[in-house]
Design a protein around this motif. Sequence first.
Motif, PDB file in Angstrom:
ATOM      1  N   GLU A  37       0.825  -1.212   0.000  1.00  0.00           N
ATOM      2  CA  GLU A  37       0.000   0.000   0.000  1.00  0.00           C
ATOM      3  C   GLU A  37       0.865   1.272   0.000  1.00  0.00           C
ATOM      4  O   GLU A  37       0.605   2.211  -0.747  1.00  0.00           O
ATOM      5  N   VAL A 115       6.956   3.941   3.792  1.00  0.00           N
ATOM      6  CA  VAL A 115       7.378   3.905   5.199  1.00  0.00           C
ATOM      7  C   VAL A 115       7.665   2.467   5.597  1.00  0.00           C
ATOM      8  O   VAL A 115       8.689   2.170   6.201  1.00  0.00           O
ATOM      9  N   VAL A 140       8.889   8.923   7.065  1.00  0.00           N
ATOM     10  CA  VAL A 140       7.466   9.103   7.386  1.00  0.00           C
ATOM     11  C   VAL A 140       6.981  10.488   6.927  1.00  0.00           C
ATOM     12  O   VAL A 140       6.595  11.349   7.723  1.00  0.00           O
TER      13      VAL A 140
ATOM     14  N   GLY B 204     -13.435   0.717  10.044  1.00  0.00           N
ATOM     15  CA  GLY B 204     -12.193   0.627   9.286  1.00  0.00           C
ATOM     16  C   GLY B 204     -12.451   0.402   7.811  1.00  0.00           C
ATOM     17  O   GLY B 204     -13.585   0.518   7.329  1.00  0.00           O
ATOM     18  N   ARG B 205     -11.383   0.042   7.117  1.00  0.00           N
ATOM     19  CA  ARG B 205     -11.458  -0.098   5.664  1.00  0.00           C
ATOM     20  C   ARG B 205     -12.506  -1.123   5.242  1.00  0.00           C
ATOM     21  O   ARG B 205     -12.983  -1.093   4.108  1.00  0.00           O
ATOM     22  N   GLY B 246      -5.216   5.680  16.985  1.00  0.00           N
ATOM     23  CA  GLY B 246      -3.973   4.971  16.710  1.00  0.00           C
ATOM     24  C   GLY B 246      -2.742   5.801  16.967  1.00  0.00           C
ATOM     25  O   GLY B 246      -2.815   6.912  17.481  1.00  0.00           O
ATOM     26  N   GLN B 247      -1.612   5.228  16.584  1.00  0.00           N
ATOM     27  CA  GLN B 247      -0.322   5.828  16.892  1.00  0.00           C
ATOM     28  C   GLN B 247      -0.173   7.239  16.350  1.00  0.00           C
ATOM     29  O   GLN B 247       0.350   8.111  17.016  1.00  0.00           O
ATOM     30  N   GLY B 249      -2.767   8.995  15.435  1.00  0.00           N
ATOM     31  CA  GLY B 249      -4.020   9.673  15.744  1.00  0.00           C
ATOM     32  C   GLY B 249      -4.156   9.830  17.244  1.00  0.00           C
ATOM     33  O   GLY B 249      -3.207  10.221  17.923  1.00  0.00           O
ATOM     34  N   ILE B 262     -11.998  -3.544  11.116  1.00  0.00           N
ATOM     35  CA  ILE B 262     -10.639  -3.068  11.421  1.00  0.00           C
ATOM     36  C   ILE B 262      -9.768  -4.305  11.663  1.00  0.00           C
ATOM     37  O   ILE B 262     -10.122  -5.164  12.468  1.00  0.00           O
ATOM     38  N   SER B 263      -8.632  -4.393  10.949  1.00  0.00           N
ATOM     39  CA  SER B 263      -7.837  -5.624  11.022  1.00  0.00           C
ATOM     40  C   SER B 263      -7.049  -5.746  12.325  1.00  0.00           C
ATOM     41  O   SER B 263      -6.772  -6.843  12.784  1.00  0.00           O
ATOM     42  N   GLN B 267      -0.186  -0.268  14.652  1.00  0.00           N
ATOM     43  CA  GLN B 267      -0.325   1.171  14.894  1.00  0.00           C
ATOM     44  C   GLN B 267      -1.755   1.550  15.265  1.00  0.00           C
ATOM     45  O   GLN B 267      -1.981   2.603  15.842  1.00  0.00           O
ATOM     46  N   VAL B 281     -15.982  -6.942  15.073  1.00  0.00           N
ATOM     47  CA  VAL B 281     -16.698  -7.688  14.040  1.00  0.00           C
ATOM     48  C   VAL B 281     -15.837  -7.672  12.788  1.00  0.00           C
ATOM     49  O   VAL B 281     -15.447  -6.608  12.298  1.00  0.00           O
ATOM     50  N   ALA B 287      -8.091 -12.212  12.094  1.00  0.00           N
ATOM     51  CA  ALA B 287      -7.674 -10.803  12.171  1.00  0.00           C
ATOM     52  C   ALA B 287      -7.053 -10.516  13.541  1.00  0.00           C
ATOM     53  O   ALA B 287      -7.537 -10.991  14.575  1.00  0.00           O
ATOM     54  N   LEU B 301     -19.901  -7.146   8.502  1.00  0.00           N
ATOM     55  CA  LEU B 301     -20.254  -5.999   9.333  1.00  0.00           C
ATOM     56  C   LEU B 301     -21.571  -5.357   8.918  1.00  0.00           C
ATOM     57  O   LEU B 301     -22.290  -4.805   9.756  1.00  0.00           O
ATOM     58  N   PHE B 302     -21.907  -5.443   7.631  1.00  0.00           N
ATOM     59  CA  PHE B 302     -23.164  -4.823   7.183  1.00  0.00           C
ATOM     60  C   PHE B 302     -24.374  -5.572   7.737  1.00  0.00           C
ATOM     61  O   PHE B 302     -25.364  -4.964   8.138  1.00  0.00           O
TER      62      PHE B 302
HETATM   63  C1  FAD Z   1       3.924   5.397  11.135  1.00  0.00           C
HETATM   64  C2  FAD Z   1       2.548   4.819  10.973  1.00  0.00           C
HETATM   65  C3  FAD Z   1       1.498   5.300  11.737  1.00  0.00           C
HETATM   66  C4  FAD Z   1       0.216   4.767  11.610  1.00  0.00           C
HETATM   67  N1  FAD Z   1      -0.785   5.255  12.405  1.00  0.00           N
HETATM   68  C5  FAD Z   1      -2.015   4.686  12.355  1.00  0.00           C
HETATM   69  C6  FAD Z   1      -3.075   5.141  13.215  1.00  0.00           C
HETATM   70  O1  FAD Z   1      -2.905   6.090  13.998  1.00  0.00           O
HETATM   71  N2  FAD Z   1      -4.276   4.528  13.138  1.00  0.00           N
HETATM   72  C7  FAD Z   1      -4.526   3.490  12.280  1.00  0.00           C
HETATM   73  O2  FAD Z   1      -5.652   2.977  12.268  1.00  0.00           O
HETATM   74  N3  FAD Z   1      -3.557   3.068  11.431  1.00  0.00           N
HETATM   75  C8  FAD Z   1      -2.321   3.641  11.446  1.00  0.00           C
HETATM   76  N4  FAD Z   1      -1.352   3.213  10.560  1.00  0.00           N
HETATM   77  C9  FAD Z   1      -1.745   2.275   9.474  1.00  0.00           C
HETATM   78  C10 FAD Z   1      -1.805   0.832   9.891  1.00  0.00           C
HETATM   79  O3  FAD Z   1      -0.522   0.252   9.686  1.00  0.00           O
HETATM   80  C11 FAD Z   1      -2.847   0.057   9.029  1.00  0.00           C
HETATM   81  O4  FAD Z   1      -2.535   0.226   7.664  1.00  0.00           O
HETATM   82  C12 FAD Z   1      -4.296   0.482   9.270  1.00  0.00           C
HETATM   83  O5  FAD Z   1      -4.573   0.544  10.663  1.00  0.00           O
HETATM   84  C13 FAD Z   1      -5.260  -0.480   8.610  1.00  0.00           C
HETATM   85  O6  FAD Z   1      -6.588  -0.027   8.774  1.00  0.00           O
HETATM   86  P1  FAD Z   1      -7.820  -1.034   8.702  1.00  0.00           P
HETATM   87  O7  FAD Z   1      -7.725  -2.059   9.753  1.00  0.00           O
HETATM   88  O8  FAD Z   1      -9.065  -0.213   8.677  1.00  0.00           O
HETATM   89  O9  FAD Z   1      -7.659  -1.667   7.237  1.00  0.00           O
HETATM   90  P2  FAD Z   1      -7.237  -3.131   6.795  1.00  0.00           P
HETATM   91  O10 FAD Z   1      -5.992  -3.551   7.441  1.00  0.00           O
HETATM   92  O11 FAD Z   1      -7.332  -3.152   5.314  1.00  0.00           O
HETATM   93  O12 FAD Z   1      -8.390  -4.068   7.406  1.00  0.00           O
HETATM   94  C14 FAD Z   1      -9.710  -4.108   6.956  1.00  0.00           C
HETATM   95  C15 FAD Z   1     -10.401  -5.252   7.711  1.00  0.00           C
HETATM   96  O13 FAD Z   1     -11.780  -5.272   7.371  1.00  0.00           O
HETATM   97  C16 FAD Z   1     -12.194  -6.630   7.275  1.00  0.00           C
HETATM   98  N5  FAD Z   1     -13.379  -6.644   6.424  1.00  0.00           N
HETATM   99  C17 FAD Z   1     -13.442  -6.408   5.091  1.00  0.00           C
HETATM  100  N6  FAD Z   1     -14.723  -6.472   4.673  1.00  0.00           N
HETATM  101  C18 FAD Z   1     -15.485  -6.756   5.754  1.00  0.00           C
HETATM  102  C19 FAD Z   1     -16.881  -6.944   5.959  1.00  0.00           C
HETATM  103  N7  FAD Z   1     -17.750  -6.839   4.969  1.00  0.00           N
HETATM  104  N8  FAD Z   1     -17.308  -7.245   7.211  1.00  0.00           N
HETATM  105  C20 FAD Z   1     -16.429  -7.347   8.250  1.00  0.00           C
HETATM  106  N9  FAD Z   1     -15.105  -7.163   8.108  1.00  0.00           N
HETATM  107  C21 FAD Z   1     -14.640  -6.869   6.873  1.00  0.00           C
HETATM  108  C22 FAD Z   1     -10.996  -7.344   6.689  1.00  0.00           C
HETATM  109  O14 FAD Z   1     -11.038  -8.729   7.013  1.00  0.00           O
HETATM  110  C23 FAD Z   1      -9.836  -6.630   7.378  1.00  0.00           C
HETATM  111  O15 FAD Z   1      -9.462  -7.281   8.578  1.00  0.00           O
HETATM  112  C24 FAD Z   1      -0.051   3.739  10.667  1.00  0.00           C
HETATM  113  C25 FAD Z   1       1.003   3.267   9.887  1.00  0.00           C
HETATM  114  C26 FAD Z   1       2.296   3.794  10.031  1.00  0.00           C
HETATM  115  C27 FAD Z   1       3.396   3.256   9.201  1.00  0.00           C
END
Ligand code: FAD
Lengths: 249, 312
Positions: A37, A115, A140, B204-205, B246-247, B249, B262-263, B267, B281, B287, B301-302
């Motif tokens: 990413e 990063v 970063v 999350g994503r 997060g870190q 935030g 959220i995975s 961070q 969820v 995860a 999640l929906f």
């Molecule tokens: C220096 C640094 C600082 C950072 N600071 C932060 C920070 O402050 N906060 C932060 O959050 N991140 C931070 N990050 C980013 C972090 O590393 C991750 O990339 C980020 O947290 C991933 O967000 P996520 O879990 O929403 O997305 P993803 O890792 O993509 O996870 C999405 C999850 O959703 C699940 N999912 C998908 N579809 C569905 C569905 N329909 N129903 C249920 N589950 C589903 C998937 O299984 C997956 O587990 C930082 C990174 C760096 C390098």
Amino acid sequence: MKTVVCIKQVLQLGDEVEFTADGLDVDPDYLDPALNEWDSFATEEALQLRERLGGEVVLVTCGSKQSEAALRRCLAMGADRAIRIEGVDRDPFSVARALADVVSAENSDLVLCGVQSSDAVQAATGTALAELLDLPRAAVITKLDYSGAGTAVVDRELEGGLIDRVEVDTPAVLTIQTGINQPRYANLRAIKQAEQVEIDVRSAAGGGTPAYRVRKMFVPDRGEGAEMLNGSPAEIAARIASIVKERLA
Amino acid sequence: MSVLVVAEHLRGQIRDVTRELITAGREVGPVTVAVIGQDPGSLVDAVNIDGVTEIVTVTIGAGEFENDAYQAAVEALIADRKPRLTLLGFTVNSMGYGPAAAVKLGLGFASDVHGIALEGDAVIATRSFYGSKVSAELEFPGVNGVMLLLRPTVWSPAEGVGNSSVTALDVAAVPSRARHLELIEATAASDVDITQADFLLSIGRGIGDKENVEMFKELAEKMGATLSVSRPLVDAGWMPSSRQVGQSGKTVKPTVYLAFGISGAVQHLAGMKTSGTIIAVNTDPEAAIFNVAQYGAKADLFDVAEELEKLY
Ligand SMILES: Cc1cc2nc3c(=O)[nH]c(=O)nc-3n(C[C@H](O)[C@H](O)[C@H](O)COP(=O)(O)OP(=O)(O)OC[C@H]3O[C@@H](n4cnc5c(N)ncnc54)[C@H](O)[C@@H]3O)c2cc1C
Ligand SMILES: Nc1ncnc2c1ncn2[C@@H]1O[C@H](COP(=O)(O)O)[C@@H](O)[C@H]1O
């Protein structure tokens, strides 16, 4: 204006895992490849520099033939050419050494890395590479202000979102953080065209002590772990609502 | 085994991670703490902690962190004191110079380390790979020393006053090729303070699309929760950074943290793992968020959100 972008194809583990016979890594059958990413943000930043200042965007990866898919993703975004160095793809010092010769020969104005790589979370390769190239660096980065010569002004994003604005001499190595831009989507035609691009394959110089050696990989003990709520979505929702109600009471 | 800990500080304050490094270090051997800064003497008291045998100050010109000055200082310290183990925090500052010093000096190196063990004279580090779904033990054969960047909030901060000696080490100034200009506060228009909320609904994503943010805003309101998010939603411009957990935030500690999609990246966990009750969820039963949650559901999640909506 020439920018080199270091690209890694990361490997994502699903919900099942088996290890290789030697126990040192996950069995490749359980891993799905993807473009790191952070590297899509680095590529986008390089493309925006080219749009503003002209020049060239060169991609470099270190990895197996399979990792060319990540290069092609970035070629489809608009990068000019791509180099793959046959070799290791994880240990940050071995990767940095393999990248160093090739990146050095490009004589670019900037070298952009991500990063971190999402499958290894090391945040080390870019900074090690800068050392081997004897280049200034900053890690970063969420904002890059560069006019093509002299110094660049960059924002380092610290913990809690605090920004440290830094003036960095160029050429420099910068490690790019997500959110610095909105990476473009490649259209279908560009993806098709990128399939046809010839990738320049080199062999790694090799040598040097690795940063570490994996001696064992395993599924960590989860301890208690979470109590899993089973049943239909309606049943799960009802349990969640009752837990929330009880805790907030 | 001799251990060198590099203190981290910002705006004249030692950062918490430094005391965590001291905890990790004193489990291994006598700890030397290096304080590198414009006025390092003013920070000495804050690191004079039980288990620290020596504090070494290095005076540099820069008012805040600069990677060239730190790298030169740490290289000089390692050459002078020859620690078997050098500990830095896995922080943004360390990312800017730690790997450079280690590759230059030929040290063993690993980052985001969350476990250290000694086998005789050998350091064994534990860290995660593949989205924290697996762990690995790392060894460092054939090196003269090891540098580890330790994951914050794993070791508890060291306490207790020490009676450490304080010495100064002179390090020749090096030209700084990346110069600190100014610190700028994150100033996103903050409509709410998520750190004050008792109940956070965090998305999350996994929510997939910008269009779906609205329904979670509504769900949060119905449930009496405050909406917070993981970083990708801020990066995409869907939500302001004031909502990010997060870190990079906000660090939050609500009574209930309900996470959808959220995975559980390190961070993210750094900002919420000490919440009262964590409910997650996620469609992926492996995860990493489930490692810190008390309750989990492997579900879409929906589907769950739709059912929750009906209950409020
Ligand atoms: C220096 C640094 C600082 C950072 N600071 C932060 C920070 O402050 N906060 C932060 O959050 N991140 C931070 N990050 C980013 C972090 O590393 C991750 O990339 C980020 O947290 C991933 O967000 P996520 O879990 O929403 O997305 P993803 O890792 O993509 O996870 C999405 C999850 O959703 C699940 N999912 C998908 N579809 C569905 C569905 N329909 N129903 C249920 N589950 C589903 C998937 O299984 C997956 O587990 C930082 C990174 C760096 C390098
Ligand atoms: N095998 C590789 N080939 C090219 N670049 C890499 C490779 N591994 C890491 N990088 C670069 O270094 C960054 C940080 O990766 P890491 O140090 O593994 O967390 C990535 O975002 C890439 O820019």
